[in-house]
Design a protein around this motif. Structure first.
Motif, PDB file in Angstrom:
ATOM      1  N   ARG A  70       0.829  -1.212   0.000  1.00  0.00           N
ATOM      2  CA  ARG A  70       0.000   0.000   0.000  1.00  0.00           C
ATOM      3  C   ARG A  70       0.861   1.259   0.000  1.00  0.00           C
ATOM      4  O   ARG A  70       0.529   2.253  -0.650  1.00  0.00           O
ATOM      5  CB  ARG A  70      -0.924  -0.012   1.220  1.00  0.00           C
ATOM      6  N   ALA A  71       1.992   1.222   0.728  1.00  0.00           N
ATOM      7  CA  ALA A  71       2.859   2.409   0.791  1.00  0.00           C
ATOM      8  C   ALA A  71       3.466   2.714  -0.571  1.00  0.00           C
ATOM      9  O   ALA A  71       3.491   3.874  -1.016  1.00  0.00           O
ATOM     10  CB  ALA A  71       3.948   2.196   1.840  1.00  0.00           C
ATOM     11  N   GLN A  72       3.972   1.680  -1.276  1.00  0.00           N
ATOM     12  CA  GLN A  72       4.593   1.948  -2.585  1.00  0.00           C
ATOM     13  C   GLN A  72       3.555   2.385  -3.605  1.00  0.00           C
ATOM     14  O   GLN A  72       3.827   3.243  -4.453  1.00  0.00           O
ATOM     15  CB  GLN A  72       5.378   0.705  -3.046  1.00  0.00           C
ATOM     16  N   ARG A  73       2.366   1.801  -3.546  1.00  0.00           N
ATOM     17  CA  ARG A  73       1.337   2.218  -4.506  1.00  0.00           C
ATOM     18  C   ARG A  73       0.921   3.669  -4.269  1.00  0.00           C
ATOM     19  O   ARG A  73       0.790   4.449  -5.216  1.00  0.00           O
ATOM     20  CB  ARG A  73       0.113   1.303  -4.359  1.00  0.00           C
ATOM     21  N   GLN A  74       0.746   4.055  -3.027  1.00  0.00           N
ATOM     22  CA  GLN A  74       0.381   5.440  -2.731  1.00  0.00           C
ATOM     23  C   GLN A  74       1.505   6.399  -3.134  1.00  0.00           C
ATOM     24  O   GLN A  74       1.248   7.481  -3.666  1.00  0.00           O
ATOM     25  CB  GLN A  74       0.055   5.578  -1.248  1.00  0.00           C
ATOM     26  N   ALA A  75       2.781   6.009  -2.902  1.00  0.00           N
ATOM     27  CA  ALA A  75       3.904   6.886  -3.258  1.00  0.00           C
ATOM     28  C   ALA A  75       4.002   7.068  -4.765  1.00  0.00           C
ATOM     29  O   ALA A  75       4.238   8.180  -5.263  1.00  0.00           O
ATOM     30  CB  ALA A  75       5.202   6.311  -2.690  1.00  0.00           C
ATOM     31  N   LEU A  76       3.813   5.978  -5.546  1.00  0.00           N
ATOM     32  CA  LEU A  76       3.881   6.091  -7.009  1.00  0.00           C
ATOM     33  C   LEU A  76       2.745   6.946  -7.553  1.00  0.00           C
ATOM     34  O   LEU A  76       2.955   7.766  -8.465  1.00  0.00           O
ATOM     35  CB  LEU A  76       3.852   4.689  -7.630  1.00  0.00           C
ATOM     36  N   GLU A  77       1.543   6.789  -7.011  1.00  0.00           N
ATOM     37  CA  GLU A  77       0.436   7.627  -7.475  1.00  0.00           C
ATOM     38  C   GLU A  77       0.683   9.083  -7.134  1.00  0.00           C
ATOM     39  O   GLU A  77       0.417   9.981  -7.960  1.00  0.00           O
ATOM     40  CB  GLU A  77      -0.866   7.139  -6.828  1.00  0.00           C
ATOM     41  N   GLN A  78       1.214   9.354  -5.969  1.00  0.00           N
ATOM     42  CA  GLN A  78       1.520  10.735  -5.583  1.00  0.00           C
ATOM     43  C   GLN A  78       2.613  11.320  -6.473  1.00  0.00           C
ATOM     44  O   GLN A  78       2.549  12.497  -6.861  1.00  0.00           O
ATOM     45  CB  GLN A  78       1.925  10.772  -4.110  1.00  0.00           C
ATOM     46  N   ALA A  79       3.600  10.502  -6.802  1.00  0.00           N
ATOM     47  CA  ALA A  79       4.670  10.991  -7.678  1.00  0.00           C
ATOM     48  C   ALA A  79       4.132  11.307  -9.065  1.00  0.00           C
ATOM     49  O   ALA A  79       4.534  12.316  -9.693  1.00  0.00           O
ATOM     50  CB  ALA A  79       5.778   9.941  -7.748  1.00  0.00           C
ATOM     51  N   GLU A  80       3.261  10.456  -9.578  1.00  0.00           N
ATOM     52  CA  GLU A  80       2.686  10.708 -10.907  1.00  0.00           C
ATOM     53  C   GLU A  80       1.895  12.010 -10.920  1.00  0.00           C
ATOM     54  O   GLU A  80       2.022  12.824 -11.846  1.00  0.00           O
ATOM     55  CB  GLU A  80       1.797   9.533 -11.292  1.00  0.00           C
ATOM     56  N   LEU A  81       1.098  12.238  -9.889  1.00  0.00           N
ATOM     57  CA  LEU A  81       0.335  13.488  -9.816  1.00  0.00           C
ATOM     58  C   LEU A  81       1.247  14.693  -9.667  1.00  0.00           C
ATOM     59  O   LEU A  81       1.004  15.746 -10.268  1.00  0.00           O
ATOM     60  CB  LEU A  81      -0.645  13.415  -8.634  1.00  0.00           C
ATOM     61  N   ALA A  82       2.329  14.558  -8.886  1.00  0.00           N
ATOM     62  CA  ALA A  82       3.251  15.684  -8.710  1.00  0.00           C
ATOM     63  C   ALA A  82       3.961  16.028 -10.020  1.00  0.00           C
ATOM     64  O   ALA A  82       4.130  17.207 -10.360  1.00  0.00           O
ATOM     65  CB  ALA A  82       4.270  15.346  -7.620  1.00  0.00           C
ATOM     66  N   LEU A  83       4.358  14.995 -10.780  1.00  0.00           N
ATOM     67  CA  LEU A  83       5.016  15.262 -12.061  1.00  0.00           C
ATOM     68  C   LEU A  83       4.065  15.936 -13.040  1.00  0.00           C
ATOM     69  O   LEU A  83       4.456  16.849 -13.779  1.00  0.00           O
ATOM     70  CB  LEU A  83       5.553  13.952 -12.641  1.00  0.00           C
ATOM     71  N   LYS A  84       2.818  15.473 -13.055  1.00  0.00           N
ATOM     72  CA  LYS A  84       1.839  16.119 -13.937  1.00  0.00           C
ATOM     73  C   LYS A  84       1.639  17.577 -13.532  1.00  0.00           C
ATOM     74  O   LYS A  84       1.573  18.469 -14.397  1.00  0.00           O
ATOM     75  CB  LYS A  84       0.519  15.376 -13.879  1.00  0.00           C
ATOM     76  N   LYS A  85       1.582  17.827 -12.238  1.00  0.00           N
ATOM     77  CA  LYS A  85       1.380  19.197 -11.775  1.00  0.00           C
ATOM     78  C   LYS A  85       2.583  20.072 -12.129  1.00  0.00           C
ATOM     79  O   LYS A  85       2.423  21.212 -12.585  1.00  0.00           O
ATOM     80  CB  LYS A  85       1.156  19.169 -10.270  1.00  0.00           C
TER      81      LYS A  85
END
Length: 923
Positions: A776-791
């Protein structure tokens, strides 16, 4: 037959229904005309007020009941307001008719009472009370006359009873006078002899006259017995006194006559004869007699004074009578002072009896005023029927209590009784209204019972238990809201209702009992299923679904249903809690790989919080590498604990090696490669981590002995392919495999020469299996990273656009952002053109053509055009349709942007250009 019909024509004959309708429509017209003439034009009056006035005038003429009924039948559905007076008149006649029947019944009872030779006072009083309760019109004839006759008989009887009591007291007083004279001198007794004889004769004559009264037979036997006892006692006392007095007079004239038995007279005669008095009584004995007499009389006087002081009207006469008797017995032995005190107490007792009569009359007048106030109260302030009934009952009880304490007052009683009877008319009206309400409620409840019975018969085969429960609940509510009933009617209807509703509930209750049994079976299954390890989630879901179906099919009582649900849920919840505890216990002991993944995920979250794109990408790549198992764990070997990650990694490595071997030799994978134990895919990550490590992969078995080698020089075929020694292997050699002549199937391999692809060898390499927390931690971190890069990308793109527009406003080609910042495929080639356009001075022709280039850019980006430029866009689109070989705006948007930048800066144009480049530079 039909003279107006031509030959061959058809004439429609009237049907029987039409004839009947015409007759019916014509008949009421004649009736209405007759009724209108009868009522003085009430049916044809133009307004409702005139119709009501004419109806009242017609009712004043006292028409017959049949005429009023016919007029009301026709008038009720035409004008209900005007027909109200007629309806009230009919209701009054109905009430009068009903009251006449009741009056006849109670008149017969009254006549029977009056016809009896001996009238019972209680029966006469009960007739009036029961007749009033039954609603009989006591104020109308013949009940009014019968009631008056009964009242007169009752009054005469009560007067006779009073006279008997008076004569009894008179007899007692005469006897006391005679006894008192026996203690006086002989001369005084002789002087009072004739007046006493006259009084005794008068009393005897008056007592004899009472027995000749017409109502003497109706008198209670106790009164006649009391009068006879008083007569006998008085005659005995008088005869004894007269005989003693005659003997005393004879002894006074003749010394030979014996002395009388009266001590006073005997002493007086001895003194006249000169005889010696008898020896005196012993002084000690005389003193004892006087002391006993004084004590007895003093005790009686004290008791009488105490009763008088406390105001006891009932016990004071008894105490006075006892004192009088003691005075008769011991008058000679008591001192004069005590005798005077006793006489004073007796006088006070007589005064108290007079005061009691006066106080009783005051109380009766107060009760009379209260009874009159019940009739004089205004219409809006009058008490209800039940309260008036209770008030009348209390007033009569208080009157009875007053009569018990003193002599009755017939005049006040008559006025009080008339006032109570007048007030009882309100009770009669209320009782009539209550009777009608009871009848209406009874009819309504009987109809409801029949409706429930019909419903039960209609739903004998239905199985929609929820609908049946709602209907039965609605019936119960209607029964509770069906109005008030008397206790007698309620006791009559309640068993019928219980029987009907029980019959209606029978099938539902049987279904509920069966549902309870099924739910208890489901509870037993849940308890058994909760003991199974590991817990079967699919079986739990199926069991819960069965429970929901059962609960939705058959409704139960809320408390019982909640109790069964808690019993069903408890073992399942306990099993899930046990599983959660095991999962948390496993998650608490993370492996080295899980800790490394958690650290990489935390580093990626820190990079996302910093907002650095390069750092985010580097942290994301590090996390991906850690997931694939390419990064060594950060935990030292000494601190590492045995967990499921190592076995999973071994399994993955063995699987990859086996896949590679199988891809190299697909025909021999069943013989040359030993099967590897696969992890349980149905178990959760925590359960997989908690399991024991898998057994190490067995060593690969030795390949079989080579039997034959097929050589094939066809294109795309592999050389020196060993073949296993399975039977019939040589038959496939006769069919060509390259899709040439004679091969009907399409070639599978294509350019790969017909080789069979091995998906296991091309599958992405995966790392060891993760625990639940790490996953769960790695999945949440990857999703957060993807959103941060898009932003960040969106922010950088916006900054680049604002820099380009700022360079246009400043006419500074050096301020144009780099091609990498602008992004897009065409940005690198177009940047030099845009910079050169900004390096030149703006031309007037470029400003004139700027609107056209902006329209082309909006068409290329497929964006809407401002309303002010819609006509120009439509004209440009028509021009482009005529230029078939010219490039489209989507192909020349970079040149159009350069032309716009070559024109002078404009805020509105800059806003339109920004919107267009935001779309075009992303393509």
């Amino acid at each position: 037959m039909y003279p107006f019909a031509s030959y061959g024509s058809r004439v429609a004959l009237p049907t029987p229904e039409a004839v009947n309708a015409s007759v019916k429509s014509a008949q009421p017209t004649a009736d209405l005309s007759q009724l209108d003439a009868l009522t003085g034009g009430a049916f044809k009056a133009p307004t409702s007020g005139e119709r009501a006035a004419r109806l009242r005038e017609w009712l004043a003429s006292e028409p017959s009941l049949e005429q009023m009924t016919e007029v009301f039948r026709e008038f009720s559905h035409r004008d209900k307001g005007a027909a109200k007076a007629l309806k009230d008149k009919l209701d009054e006649l109905k009430r009068t008719k009903a009251q006449d029947a009741i009056a006849e019944e109670w008149a017969a009872k009254a006549k029977a009472l009056l016809a009896q030779p001996r009238l019972n006072l209680a029966d006469a009083m009960g007739w009036q009370r029961d007749a009033a309760k039954a609603g009989a019109p006591l104020s109308r004839e013949p009940l009014a006359g019968l009631r008056l006759a009964l009242s007169e008989r009752m009054k005469a009887l009560e007067d006779l009873q009073h006279q008997v009591q008076v004569q009894r007291e008179a007899a007692v007083m005469l006897a006391q006078r005679i006894e008192l004279l026996s203690t006086k001198a002989l001369a005084e007794a002789q002087a009072q002899r004739e007046p006493l004889r006259t009084d005794v004769a008068a009393w005897t004559h008056h007592a004899s006259g009472l027995s000749a009264d017409p109502v003497w037979e109706s008198l209670e036997p106790k009164y006649a017995l009391q009068l006879d006892t008083s007569r006998n006692q008085l005659h005995l006392v008088w005869e004894a006194f007269d005989a003693a007095l005659a003997q005393a007079l004879a002894a006074a004239s003749d010394a030979q006559v014996a002395l009388p038995a009266v001590p006073v007279w005997a002493d007086e005669l001895r003194a006249l004869r000169g005889e010696a008095t008898p020896p005196a009584v012993d002084a000690l004995e005389q003193s004892g007699r006087q002391q006993q007499a004084s004590l007895a009389v003093a005790a009686a006087v004290a008791a009488l004074q105490q009763e008088l002081a406390q105001g006891h009207s009932k016990t004071a006469p008894k105490a006075a009578a006892a004192l009088r008797q003691l005075l008769k017995d011991h008058a000679r032995h008591i001192p004069p002072a005590l005798e005077a005190e006793a006489q004073a107490a007796l006088v006070s007792s007589s005064e108290l009896e007079g005061w009691q009569r006066w106080r009783a009359d005051q109380l009766r007048e107060e009760l009379l005023a209260k009874a009159v106030a019940l009739n004089l109260a205004p219409e809006g302030q009058r008490l209800g029927g039940r309260k008036v009934q209770e008030a009348l009952r209390q007033l009569r009880e208080q009157w009875k209590a007053t009569d018990q304490g003193g002599a009755p007052n017939q005049a006040l009683w008559k006025k009080f009784d008339e006032a109570c009877n007048e007030a009882h008319k309100q009770v009669e009206a209320w009782l009539e209204q209550l009777k009608q309400q009871n009848q209406a409620s009874r009819a309504q409840r009987l109809a409801l019972i029949e409706e429930v019975q019909a419903w039960a018969a209609a739903h004998a085969t239905h199985t929609d238990w929820k609908l049946q429960l709602r209907d039965l609940h609605a019936y119960a509510e209607r029964w509770r809201q069906s109005g008030h009933l008397s206790e007698k009617l309620f006791a009559e209807l309640q068993p019928l209702w219980k029987a009907a509703i029980s019959q209606a509930h029978a099938r539902l209750e049987a279904a509920q009992d069966q549902s309870v049994q099924r739910r208890q079976a489901l509870i037993a299954e849940a308890q058994a299923l909760a003991q199974v390890v590991p817990l079967r989630i699919d079986a739990v879901k199926a069991l819960q679904q069965r429970w929901q179906q059962e609960a939705q099919a058959v409704p139960l009582d809320r408390r019982l249903e909640q109790k069964l649900w808690e019993a069903f849920r408890q073992p399942i919840d306990a099993a899930f809690e046990r599983k959660t505890a095991e999962r948390e216990q496993v998650s608490a002991s993370l492996g080295a790989h899980d800790q490394a993944v958690l650290q990489a995920a935390q580093a990626l979250e820190a990079a996302c919080a910093a907002g650095d794109a390069q750092r985010i990408r580097a942290a994301s790549e590090a996390l991906q590498a850690c997931l694939r198992g390419q990064t060594p764990p950060a935990v030292p070997p000494k601190a590492a604990k045995p967990d499921a990650a190592a076995p999973d990694a071994a399994v993955a490595e063995a699987s990859s090696e086996a896949s590679a071997d199988a891809g190299a030799n697909p025909d021999s994978n069943a013989d040359s490669v030993t099967s590897i134990t696969e992890p349980d895919t149905t178990a959760t990550p925590s359960e997989a981590a908690g399991k024991a490590p898998a057994a190490p992969a067995a060593a690969a078995a030795a390949p079989r002995k080579l039997v034959a080698m097929r050589g094939d020089d066809r294109p795309g075929m592999a050389r020196a392919q060993p073949q296993s020694g399975r039977p019939g292997a040589g038959r496939d050699d006769r069919r060509p495999r390259d899709g040439g002549f004679g091969d009907a199937r399409p070639q599978r391999g294509g350019e790969r020469g017909g080789e069979r692809p091995d998906w296991r060898s091309e599958r992405e390499e995966r790392g060891p299996r993760l625990g639940d927390a790490a996953f769960r931690a790695q999945r949440q971190a990857l999703e957060q990273a993807e959103l941060a890069l898009k932003k960040l990308a969106t922010q950088a793109h916006g900054e680049a656009l604002m820099g380009l527009l700022g360079a246009w406003q400043q006419r500074n080609p050096e301020a144009v952002p780099s091609a990498q910042a602008l992004g897009g495929k065409a940005a690198a080639a177009a940047r030099s053109a845009w910079a050169s356009a900004l390096g030149k001075a703006p031309a007037p022709a470029a400003e004139a053509a700027r609107s056209t280039h902006l329209l082309r850019l909006e068409m290329a980006a497929e964006l809407p055009t401002p309303a002010a430029h819609l006509e120009a866009r439509r004209a440009l689109q028509l021009q482009l349709l005529t230029r078939r070989h010219d490039p489209a705006p989507a192909q020349t948007w970079a040149q159009d942007v350069a032309q716009v930048l070559a024109s002078p800066f404009d805020a509105a144009a800059a806003e339109r250009l920004q919107a267009v480049l935001k779309v075009l530079l992303r393509r």
